[in-house]
Design a protein around this motif. Structure first.
Motif, PDB file in Angstrom:
ATOM      1  N   VAL A   1       0.858  -1.186   0.000  1.00 24.51           N
ATOM      2  CA  VAL A   1       0.000   0.000   0.000  1.00 24.51           C
ATOM      3  C   VAL A   1       0.891   1.233   0.000  1.00 24.51           C
ATOM      4  N   TRP A   2       0.343   2.342  -0.510  1.00 24.38           N
ATOM      5  CA  TRP A   2       1.105   3.581  -0.614  1.00 24.38           C
ATOM      6  C   TRP A   2       0.418   4.686   0.170  1.00 24.38           C
ATOM      7  N   GLU A   3       1.206   5.677   0.522  1.00 25.71           N
ATOM      8  CA  GLU A   3       0.675   6.945   1.000  1.00 25.71           C
ATOM      9  C   GLU A   3       0.525   7.892  -0.180  1.00 25.71           C
ATOM     10  N   HIS A   4      -0.563   8.633  -0.188  1.00 25.15           N
ATOM     11  CA  HIS A   4      -0.732   9.706  -1.168  1.00 25.15           C
ATOM     12  C   HIS A   4       0.267  10.805  -0.808  1.00 25.15           C
ATOM     13  N   ALA A   5       1.299  10.951  -1.624  1.00 27.99           N
ATOM     14  CA  ALA A   5       2.344  11.942  -1.361  1.00 27.99           C
ATOM     15  C   ALA A   5       2.030  13.198  -2.157  1.00 27.99           C
ATOM     16  N   ALA A   6       1.699  14.263  -1.472  1.00 27.21           N
ATOM     17  CA  ALA A   6       1.330  15.507  -2.162  1.00 27.21           C
ATOM     18  C   ALA A   6       2.589  16.186  -2.684  1.00 27.21           C
ATOM     19  N   SER A   7       3.081  15.699  -3.802  1.00 25.24           N
ATOM     20  CA  SER A   7       4.317  16.238  -4.365  1.00 25.24           C
ATOM     21  C   SER A   7       4.163  16.575  -5.835  1.00 25.24           C
ATOM     22  N   THR A   8       3.820  15.554  -6.638  1.00 26.11           N
ATOM     23  CA  THR A   8       3.890  15.693  -8.091  1.00 26.11           C
ATOM     24  C   THR A   8       2.677  15.044  -8.740  1.00 26.11           C
ATOM     25  N   TYR A   9       2.002  15.791  -9.606  1.00 25.63           N
ATOM     26  CA  TYR A   9       0.825  15.284 -10.306  1.00 25.63           C
ATOM     27  C   TYR A   9       0.931  15.639 -11.794  1.00 25.63           C
ATOM     28  N   VAL A  10       0.567  14.698 -12.648  1.00 28.88           N
ATOM     29  CA  VAL A  10       0.457  14.955 -14.086  1.00 28.88           C
ATOM     30  C   VAL A  10      -0.895  14.408 -14.526  1.00 28.88           C
ATOM     31  N   LEU A  11      -1.704  15.239 -15.170  1.00 31.69           N
ATOM     32  CA  LEU A  11      -3.028  14.767 -15.545  1.00 31.69           C
ATOM     33  C   LEU A  11      -3.490  15.374 -16.863  1.00 31.69           C
ATOM     34  N   SER A  12      -4.394  14.653 -17.487  1.00 35.79           N
ATOM     35  CA  SER A  12      -5.004  15.124 -18.713  1.00 35.79           C
ATOM     36  C   SER A  12      -5.867  16.349 -18.427  1.00 35.79           C
ATOM     37  N   ALA A  13      -5.715  17.371 -19.251  1.00 37.54           N
ATOM     38  CA  ALA A  13      -6.534  18.564 -19.076  1.00 37.54           C
ATOM     39  C   ALA A  13      -8.014  18.238 -19.274  1.00 37.54           C
ATOM     40  N   ASP A  14      -8.328  17.343 -20.203  1.00 38.72           N
ATOM     41  CA  ASP A  14      -9.719  16.956 -20.412  1.00 38.72           C
ATOM     42  C   ASP A  14     -10.300  16.287 -19.165  1.00 38.72           C
ATOM     43  N   TYR A  15      -9.497  15.451 -18.507  1.00 40.55           N
ATOM     44  CA  TYR A  15      -9.949  14.802 -17.275  1.00 40.55           C
ATOM     45  C   TYR A  15     -10.195  15.837 -16.185  1.00 40.55           C
ATOM     46  N   LEU A  16      -9.301  16.800 -16.060  1.00 40.53           N
ATOM     47  CA  LEU A  16      -9.459  17.839 -15.048  1.00 40.53           C
ATOM     48  C   LEU A  16     -10.733  18.650 -15.293  1.00 40.53           C
ATOM     49  N   ARG A  17     -11.056  18.882 -16.544  1.00 37.76           N
ATOM     50  CA  ARG A  17     -12.254  19.667 -16.860  1.00 37.76           C
ATOM     51  C   ARG A  17     -13.539  18.914 -16.521  1.00 37.76           C
ATOM     52  N   ARG A  18     -13.572  17.611 -16.792  1.00 36.56           N
ATOM     53  CA  ARG A  18     -14.840  16.890 -16.676  1.00 36.56           C
ATOM     54  C   ARG A  18     -15.077  16.235 -15.324  1.00 36.56           C
ATOM     55  N   ALA A  19     -14.010  15.889 -14.604  1.00 34.89           N
ATOM     56  CA  ALA A  19     -14.170  15.174 -13.339  1.00 34.89           C
ATOM     57  C   ALA A  19     -14.446  16.148 -12.197  1.00 34.89           C
ATOM     58  N   LYS A  20     -15.000  15.613 -11.129  1.00 35.03           N
ATOM     59  CA  LYS A  20     -15.291  16.422  -9.950  1.00 35.03           C
ATOM     60  C   LYS A  20     -14.329  16.146  -8.805  1.00 35.03           C
ATOM     61  N   THR A  21     -13.669  14.997  -8.839  1.00 36.41           N
ATOM     62  CA  THR A  21     -12.690  14.648  -7.814  1.00 36.41           C
ATOM     63  C   THR A  21     -11.519  13.910  -8.460  1.00 36.41           C
ATOM     64  N   ILE A  22     -10.465  13.731  -7.689  1.00 38.57           N
ATOM     65  CA  ILE A  22      -9.237  13.116  -8.201  1.00 38.57           C
ATOM     66  C   ILE A  22      -9.457  11.702  -8.724  1.00 38.57           C
ATOM     67  N   TYR A  23     -10.243  10.890  -8.006  1.00 37.94           N
ATOM     68  CA  TYR A  23     -10.241   9.453  -8.267  1.00 37.94           C
ATOM     69  C   TYR A  23     -11.352   8.969  -9.194  1.00 37.94           C
ATOM     70  N   GLU A  24     -11.975   9.841  -9.948  1.00 40.56           N
ATOM     71  CA  GLU A  24     -13.061   9.401 -10.836  1.00 40.56           C
ATOM     72  C   GLU A  24     -12.545   8.594 -12.023  1.00 40.56           C
ATOM     73  N   GLY A  25     -11.333   8.853 -12.448  1.00 44.93           N
ATOM     74  CA  GLY A  25     -10.799   8.185 -13.625  1.00 44.93           C
ATOM     75  C   GLY A  25      -9.718   7.177 -13.266  1.00 44.93           C
ATOM     76  N   ARG A  26      -8.868   6.898 -14.238  1.00 45.46           N
ATOM     77  CA  ARG A  26      -7.757   5.959 -14.023  1.00 45.46           C
ATOM     78  C   ARG A  26      -6.556   6.746 -13.505  1.00 45.46           C
ATOM     79  N   VAL A  27      -6.343   6.654 -12.214  1.00 42.08           N
ATOM     80  CA  VAL A  27      -5.248   7.357 -11.546  1.00 42.08           C
ATOM     81  C   VAL A  27      -4.197   6.321 -11.167  1.00 42.08           C
ATOM     82  N   ILE A  28      -2.965   6.486 -11.647  1.00 40.39           N
ATOM     83  CA  ILE A  28      -1.930   5.479 -11.400  1.00 40.39           C
ATOM     84  C   ILE A  28      -0.809   6.075 -10.548  1.00 40.39           C
ATOM     85  N   PRO A  29      -0.090   5.210  -9.812  1.00 39.90           N
ATOM     86  CA  PRO A  29       0.934   5.709  -8.890  1.00 39.90           C
ATOM     87  C   PRO A  29       2.274   5.963  -9.563  1.00 39.90           C
ATOM     88  N   PHE A  30       2.905   7.045  -9.146  1.00 43.03           N
ATOM     89  CA  PHE A  30       4.311   7.277  -9.455  1.00 43.03           C
ATOM     90  C   PHE A  30       5.043   7.238  -8.121  1.00 43.03           C
TER      91      PHE A  30
END
Length: 234
Positions: free
Chosen positions: A174-203
């Motif tokens: 299991v991982w901790e959500h580390a508030a450091s670095t995020y990369v996301l699709s602009a289309d996903y950011l526009r349409r979603a209401k929260t972080i975990y609605e789509g396919r979110v993968i760990p770095f």
């Protein structure tokens, strides 16, 4: 078009003024802001803040002029997602062209290395998820040594498995959500209401590069580690 973003709210209850407070030789925000400006894959940078001093500082370094953050996004309760959505639309308007990818670096987590940003960008380009999110391996595991009480007050492991788990090494990772670095699709950011609605993968990043500044102790600890790193580099 990749838009880099730093969020730096004026208020902070734990460490007042922390986002612009000097640490290891420069304002805290600059350890993340300078990484965005130095990365050739980042096409433009915005800083979302309600602090005029931080905003003028960011503009002087080359950030886009998007105006100060609206008041409803500058409270303790304002969600990160809403701040990102506003910054995306304001940044795109300032650019006059569509943004395809949004990158956020949390300025209270300054120990990431430039290679961590490149690694997150590489993973996003390779796997094409909705979002890449920095994580680090959790120090405690809900299958092994995180416990909770039942209705009688007796303790049980939080996520029991058949037969039990009797060593940390045999527990599911299991991982901790580390508030450091995020990369996301602009289309996903526009349409979603929260972080975990789509396919979110760990770095995954090393825990020592994921420390987040929330308290005066955190600030002292991170500054010590940053000064140690600078001494080693020199």
């Amino acid at each position: 078009m990749i838009l880099g973003h730093i969020g730096a709210r004026k208020g902070s209850k734990g460490v007042p003024g922390k986002n612009f407070r000097p640490i290891a030789g420069k304002p805290l925000i600059d350890w993340s802001l300078d990484q965005l400006f130095a990365n050739p894959r980042i096409d433009a940078v915005v800083v979302s803040t309600d602090d005029e001093r931080i905003y003028d500082h960011a503009l002087a370094k080359g950030a886009l002029d998007i105006g100060l953050r609206p008041a409803h996004l500058a409270t303790d309760a304002a969600p990160k997602w809403g701040v990102w959505q506003h910054a995306l639309e304001a940044g795109q308007a300032a650019l006059g062209k569509p943004v395809t990818t949004f990158v956020d670096l949390d300025c209270t987590s300054p120990l990431r290395l430039p290679g961590d940003l490149d690694g997150a960008l590489d993973l996003f380009a390779q796997d094409k998820p909705d979002m890449v999110m920095s994580v680090c391996e959790a120090r405690k595991n809900p299958y092994f040594n995180l416990v909770e009480a039942d209705e009688t007050g007796a303790l049980h492991v939080s996520k029991p498995l058949p037969g039990g788990v009797w060593s940390r090494q045999s527990a599911p990772k299991v991982w901790e959500h580390a508030a450091s670095t995020y990369v996301l699709s602009a289309d996903y950011l526009r349409r979603a209401k929260t972080i975990y609605e789509g396919r979110v993968i760990p770095f995954e990043m090393p825990p020592e590069r994921c420390l987040d500044i929330d308290t005066p102790f955190d600030f002292r600890l991170v500054e010590m580690l940053m000064n140690d790193r600078l001494t080693e580099e020199n």
